[in-house]
Design a protein around this motif. Structure first.
Motif, PDB file in Angstrom:
ATOM      1  N   ALA A 258      25.784  47.811  36.162  1.00 61.24           N
ATOM      2  CA  ALA A 258      24.505  47.119  35.982  1.00 61.24           C
ATOM      3  C   ALA A 258      24.652  45.603  35.925  1.00 61.24           C
ATOM      4  CB  ALA A 258      23.839  47.616  34.704  1.00 61.24           C
ATOM      5  N   GLY A 259      25.876  45.106  35.903  1.00 55.87           N
ATOM      6  CA  GLY A 259      26.093  43.666  35.791  1.00 55.87           C
ATOM      7  C   GLY A 259      25.988  43.154  34.371  1.00 55.87           C
ATOM      8  N   ASP A 260      26.012  44.073  33.396  1.00 50.43           N
ATOM      9  CA  ASP A 260      25.875  43.688  31.989  1.00 50.43           C
ATOM     10  C   ASP A 260      27.207  43.452  31.297  1.00 50.43           C
ATOM     11  OD1 ASP A 260      23.113  43.922  32.170  1.00 50.43           O
ATOM     12  OD2 ASP A 260      23.145  46.047  31.604  1.00 50.43           O
ATOM     13  N   CYS A 261      28.302  43.862  31.927  1.00 48.28           N
ATOM     14  CA  CYS A 261      29.627  43.665  31.332  1.00 48.28           C
ATOM     15  C   CYS A 261      30.579  43.130  32.384  1.00 48.28           C
ATOM     16  CB  CYS A 261      30.165  44.974  30.754  1.00 48.28           C
ATOM     17  SG  CYS A 261      31.813  44.791  30.004  1.00 48.28           S
ATOM     18  N   VAL A 262      31.089  41.939  32.139  1.00 47.20           N
ATOM     19  CA  VAL A 262      32.096  41.333  33.007  1.00 47.20           C
ATOM     20  C   VAL A 262      33.474  41.687  32.454  1.00 47.20           C
ATOM     21  CG1 VAL A 262      33.082  39.134  33.769  1.00 47.20           C
ATOM     22  CG2 VAL A 262      30.603  39.465  33.758  1.00 47.20           C
ATOM     23  N   LEU A 263      34.377  42.059  33.336  1.00 44.76           N
ATOM     24  CA  LEU A 263      35.738  42.405  32.937  1.00 44.76           C
ATOM     25  C   LEU A 263      36.692  41.261  33.268  1.00 44.76           C
ATOM     26  CD1 LEU A 263      35.905  46.061  34.322  1.00 44.76           C
ATOM     27  CD2 LEU A 263      35.346  45.342  31.988  1.00 44.76           C
ATOM     28  N   SER A 264      37.697  41.081  32.425  1.00 43.16           N
ATOM     29  CA  SER A 264      38.704  40.056  32.663  1.00 43.16           C
ATOM     30  C   SER A 264      40.080  40.694  32.556  1.00 43.16           C
ATOM     31  CB  SER A 264      38.576  38.927  31.635  1.00 43.16           C
ATOM     32  OG  SER A 264      39.579  37.949  31.837  1.00 43.16           O
ATOM     33  N   ILE A 265      40.884  40.556  33.590  1.00 41.65           N
ATOM     34  CA  ILE A 265      42.240  41.097  33.559  1.00 41.65           C
ATOM     35  C   ILE A 265      43.196  40.003  33.093  1.00 41.65           C
ATOM     36  CG2 ILE A 265      42.752  40.567  35.987  1.00 41.65           C
ATOM     37  CD1 ILE A 265      44.279  43.274  36.052  1.00 41.65           C
ATOM     38  N   CYS A 266      44.088  40.352  32.179  1.00 45.23           N
ATOM     39  CA  CYS A 266      45.022  39.391  31.591  1.00 45.23           C
ATOM     40  C   CYS A 266      46.442  39.804  31.932  1.00 45.23           C
ATOM     41  CB  CYS A 266      44.849  39.323  30.076  1.00 45.23           C
ATOM     42  SG  CYS A 266      43.216  38.793  29.540  1.00 45.23           S
ATOM     43  N   MET A 267      47.046  39.093  32.857  1.00 47.42           N
ATOM     44  CA  MET A 267      48.421  39.393  33.261  1.00 47.42           C
ATOM     45  C   MET A 267      49.344  38.194  33.028  1.00 47.42           C
ATOM     46  SD  MET A 267      47.827  41.721  36.686  1.00 47.42           S
ATOM     47  CE  MET A 267      49.556  42.198  36.756  1.00 47.42           C
ATOM     48  N   THR A 268      49.073  37.089  33.695  1.00 44.17           N
ATOM     49  CA  THR A 268      49.962  35.927  33.654  1.00 44.17           C
ATOM     50  C   THR A 268      50.147  35.385  32.239  1.00 44.17           C
ATOM     51  OG1 THR A 268      49.329  35.310  35.903  1.00 44.17           O
ATOM     52  CG2 THR A 268      50.296  33.584  34.537  1.00 44.17           C
ATOM     53  N   GLU A 269      51.370  34.978  31.936  1.00 45.14           N
ATOM     54  CA  GLU A 269      51.677  34.327  30.665  1.00 45.14           C
ATOM     55  C   GLU A 269      52.212  32.925  30.943  1.00 45.14           C
ATOM     56  OE1 GLU A 269      54.119  36.816  28.208  1.00 45.14           O
ATOM     57  OE2 GLU A 269      52.652  38.466  28.214  1.00 45.14           O
TER      58      GLU A 269
ATOM     59  N   GLY B 117      32.300  25.202  37.888  1.00 49.72           N
ATOM     60  CA  GLY B 117      32.812  26.263  37.030  1.00 49.72           C
ATOM     61  C   GLY B 117      31.754  27.221  36.541  1.00 49.72           C
ATOM     62  N   SER B 118      30.505  27.024  36.949  1.00 48.00           N
ATOM     63  CA  SER B 118      29.436  27.927  36.540  1.00 48.00           C
ATOM     64  C   SER B 118      29.699  29.335  37.074  1.00 48.00           C
ATOM     65  CB  SER B 118      28.081  27.438  37.077  1.00 48.00           C
ATOM     66  OG  SER B 118      27.774  26.161  36.567  1.00 48.00           O
ATOM     67  N   PHE B 119      29.330  30.323  36.294  1.00 54.56           N
ATOM     68  CA  PHE B 119      29.479  31.704  36.732  1.00 54.56           C
ATOM     69  C   PHE B 119      28.236  32.100  37.527  1.00 54.56           C
ATOM     70  CE2 PHE B 119      29.461  36.360  36.182  1.00 54.56           C
ATOM     71  CZ  PHE B 119      30.769  36.639  36.573  1.00 54.56           C
ATOM     72  N   PRO B 120      28.388  32.829  38.631  1.00 55.28           N
ATOM     73  CA  PRO B 120      27.238  33.140  39.504  1.00 55.28           C
ATOM     74  C   PRO B 120      26.396  34.314  38.991  1.00 55.28           C
ATOM     75  CG  PRO B 120      29.224  34.066  40.448  1.00 55.28           C
ATOM     76  CD  PRO B 120      29.665  33.283  39.233  1.00 55.28           C
ATOM     77  N   TRP B 121      25.778  34.134  37.832  1.00 54.15           N
ATOM     78  CA  TRP B 121      25.034  35.224  37.206  1.00 54.15           C
ATOM     79  C   TRP B 121      23.910  35.743  38.097  1.00 54.15           C
ATOM     80  CZ3 TRP B 121      27.046  37.927  33.554  1.00 54.15           C
ATOM     81  CH2 TRP B 121      27.854  37.350  32.573  1.00 54.15           C
ATOM     82  N   GLU B 122      23.156  34.830  38.699  1.00 54.09           N
ATOM     83  CA  GLU B 122      22.033  35.253  39.524  1.00 54.09           C
ATOM     84  C   GLU B 122      22.510  36.073  40.719  1.00 54.09           C
ATOM     85  OE1 GLU B 122      18.336  36.008  41.020  1.00 54.09           O
ATOM     86  OE2 GLU B 122      18.921  35.308  39.024  1.00 54.09           O
ATOM     87  N   ASN B 123      23.577  35.616  41.362  1.00 48.04           N
ATOM     88  CA  ASN B 123      24.130  36.357  42.493  1.00 48.04           C
ATOM     89  C   ASN B 123      24.604  37.742  42.060  1.00 48.04           C
ATOM     90  OD1 ASN B 123      23.687  33.959  43.801  1.00 48.04           O
ATOM     91  ND2 ASN B 123      25.843  33.489  44.185  1.00 48.04           N
ATOM     92  N   MET B 124      25.239  37.798  40.900  1.00 48.02           N
ATOM     93  CA  MET B 124      25.765  39.067  40.408  1.00 48.02           C
ATOM     94  C   MET B 124      24.636  40.047  40.085  1.00 48.02           C
ATOM     95  SD  MET B 124      29.115  38.944  40.460  1.00 48.02           S
ATOM     96  CE  MET B 124      29.960  39.854  39.166  1.00 48.02           C
ATOM     97  N   ARG B 125      23.550  39.533  39.528  1.00 48.37           N
ATOM     98  CA  ARG B 125      22.419  40.413  39.228  1.00 48.37           C
ATOM     99  C   ARG B 125      21.838  41.015  40.510  1.00 48.37           C
ATOM    100  NH1 ARG B 125      21.606  36.911  34.663  1.00 48.37           N
ATOM    101  NH2 ARG B 125      20.672  35.303  35.950  1.00 48.37           N
TER     102      ARG B 125
ATOM    103  N   ALA C  23      34.116  36.681  41.662  1.00 48.89           N
ATOM    104  CA  ALA C  23      33.456  37.302  40.514  1.00 48.89           C
ATOM    105  C   ALA C  23      33.276  38.803  40.755  1.00 48.89           C
ATOM    106  CB  ALA C  23      32.099  36.644  40.256  1.00 48.89           C
ATOM    107  N   VAL C  24      32.901  39.175  41.966  1.00 52.24           N
ATOM    108  CA  VAL C  24      32.743  40.587  42.298  1.00 52.24           C
ATOM    109  C   VAL C  24      34.097  41.295  42.280  1.00 52.24           C
ATOM    110  CG1 VAL C  24      32.060  42.213  44.109  1.00 52.24           C
ATOM    111  CG2 VAL C  24      30.630  40.219  43.612  1.00 52.24           C
ATOM    112  N   LEU C  25      35.139  40.630  42.761  1.00 48.59           N
ATOM    113  CA  LEU C  25      36.485  41.205  42.728  1.00 48.59           C
ATOM    114  C   LEU C  25      36.855  41.632  41.308  1.00 48.59           C
ATOM    115  CD1 LEU C  25      39.218  41.863  44.077  1.00 48.59           C
ATOM    116  CD2 LEU C  25      39.886  39.478  43.686  1.00 48.59           C
ATOM    117  N   GLY C  26      36.429  40.850  40.330  1.00 50.09           N
ATOM    118  CA  GLY C  26      36.707  41.188  38.939  1.00 50.09           C
ATOM    119  C   GLY C  26      36.050  42.470  38.477  1.00 50.09           C
ATOM    120  N   GLU C  27      34.992  42.894  39.170  1.00 45.77           N
ATOM    121  CA  GLU C  27      34.286  44.113  38.782  1.00 45.77           C
ATOM    122  C   GLU C  27      34.679  45.329  39.625  1.00 45.77           C
ATOM    123  OE1 GLU C  27      31.702  43.423  35.884  1.00 45.77           O
ATOM    124  OE2 GLU C  27      33.603  42.368  36.156  1.00 45.77           O
TER     125      GLU C  27
END
Length: 401
Positions: A128-139, A47-55, A98-102
């Motif tokens: 710049a990879g400093d802000c991750v976005l999260s889309i909220c649809m499903t309830e 479940g770790s987020f791929p921060w290094e890859n994203m940078r 993770a990239v799809l989210g951006e």
């Protein structure tokens, strides 16, 4: 990559005449993915987020593909974006997601509908990879059934008060901004759906549950309790669902681009293993049964690729809904079949966490669930066939890109 896949990809790209810049970008991403991301894939299963890859991807401009140039992006079209996601998915599903989210719907909603000051605040940070976005649809009780959403944004003068719960939300722990599909002022049905932007530190926003997925990601339940937002954070008001869904057709090309990449990565692993693995005195790839298996996998990949590329190239600025739906179903289901066969070719070794194909197989299972289920999209296609068929031109009139 195997010689076969390399040649196939080269021929495919030549067929649509990629520019020198497109080829450079794909090659640059491939070098990172195959040289570094693929080896780190197992580490991300917890479940770790791929921060290094994203940078690293931010450093070569990948995270700004959906962002206009004035905000630091490269403003690439759907096809260019799909090519990059396909390449990332060959080595690491979690990084591709993770990239799809951006580069997906959430970024395009901000780019298309948000006021200027919000664009200037958030879009450069996305690049710049400093802000991750999260889309909220499903309830909890409504996924594809958008008309049944109960999350509601009430306009109170120059403020908006948001209440509700969203479930199975990606990147919630890492997000700096939430893009929330919501009902507006309690208006019923699809016409009442709009979209608000919620900053991570907004009072009343809470992560109330966490689940771990087969693919390795963590998903969250996100609750909004009397979240007070500026009025200009209501970026799409009632009757805006049609605009939002037009933007969502982009997601229906980017999701399958990940499926295509997963299948290609698994096929590459399968061909390499079939060449090296010995049984009964010869390589298992020399057996007719194995050759036929590989042939069917290859045919599936190539037929899906062209359906996807055609859908991507229909974008103006968003892809044709019918072409995107067909490409998504084909790529998603092909990826499940190909990754499963790749695991089978590896035998018991393929079933272990150390196996690349097992990780690709886990990721492939997501495709038919996100961005519109296969069942929903088949219904959409069926309606188009039933209502749009013109006997004078036949099938050629149904899917004109």
């Amino acid at each position: 990559m195997s010689d076969l896949i390399t040649q196939c990809l080269t021929d495919a790209l030549a067929g649509i005449r990629l520019s020198k810049e497109q080829r450079r970008r794909v090659g640059q991403v491939r070098e990172l993915v195959q040289g570094e991301f693929k080896a780190r894939g197992k580490e991300l299963l917890d479940g770790s987020f791929p921060w290094e890859n994203m940078r690293q991807l931010a450093g070569i401009g990948v995270l700004g593909m959906a962002v206009a140039k004035p905000y630091g992006g490269s403003e690439l079209g759907v096809f260019d974006t799909a090519l990059v996601l396909e390449e990332i998915a060959k080595g690491c599903y979690i990084t591709a997601m993770a990239v799809l989210g951006e580069v997906g719907t959430q970024t395009r909603v901000i780019s298309t509908f948000a006021p200027e000051h919000i664009k200037r605040q958030y879009l450069p940070a996305v690049c710049a990879g400093d802000c991750v976005l999260s889309i909220c649809m499903t309830e909890p009780h409504a996924g594809t059934d958008v008309a049944s959403y109960t999350t509601n944004a009430t306009v109170c003068g120059d403020k908006v008060i948001l209440n509700g719960i969203k479930s199975l939300i990606s990147r919630a722990e890492e997000a700096g901004l939430f893009v929330v599909f919501t009902r507006v002022d309690g208006r019923p049905g699809l016409d009442g759906i709009g979209c608000v932007l919620v900053e991570k530190d907004t009072p009343g926003l809470a992560l109330t549950a966490k689940v771990h997925t087969l693919g390795g990601e963590n998903l969250h339940e996100v609750s909004f309790t009397d979240c007070e937002l500026p009025l200009d954070h209501l970026v799409v008001r009632e009757s805006g669902l049609k605009s939002l869904l037009s933007a969502f057709n982009t997601q229906r090309c980017l999701n399958p681009s990940i499926s295509l990449g997963l299948a290609e990565g698994a096929f590459d692993e399968a061909v390499g293993y079939a060449r090296k693995r010995k049984a009964f005195g010869r390589s298992i790839g020399d057996f007719q049964g194995m050759r036929w298996k590989l042939a069917d996998m290859f045919i599936g990949i190539e037929s899906a690729r062209w359906m996807l590329y055609r859908a991507c190239l229909s974008a103006n600025p968003f892809p044709d809904a019918l072409l995107a739906a067909m490409a998504k179903i084909r790529c998603n289901e092909m990826s499940l079949a190909v990754t499963s066969e790749a695991l089978q070719i590896h035998g018991g070794f393929g079933f272990t966490d150390d196996s690349v194909v097992s990780r690709l197989y886990r990721g492939a299972r997501y495709g038919t669930l996100g961005g519109g289920t296969s069942e929903t999209l088949r219904d959409l296609i069926g309606k188009r066939v039933s209502s749009g068929f013109d006997e004078s031109v036949g099938i050629s009139g149904l899917a004109e890109a």
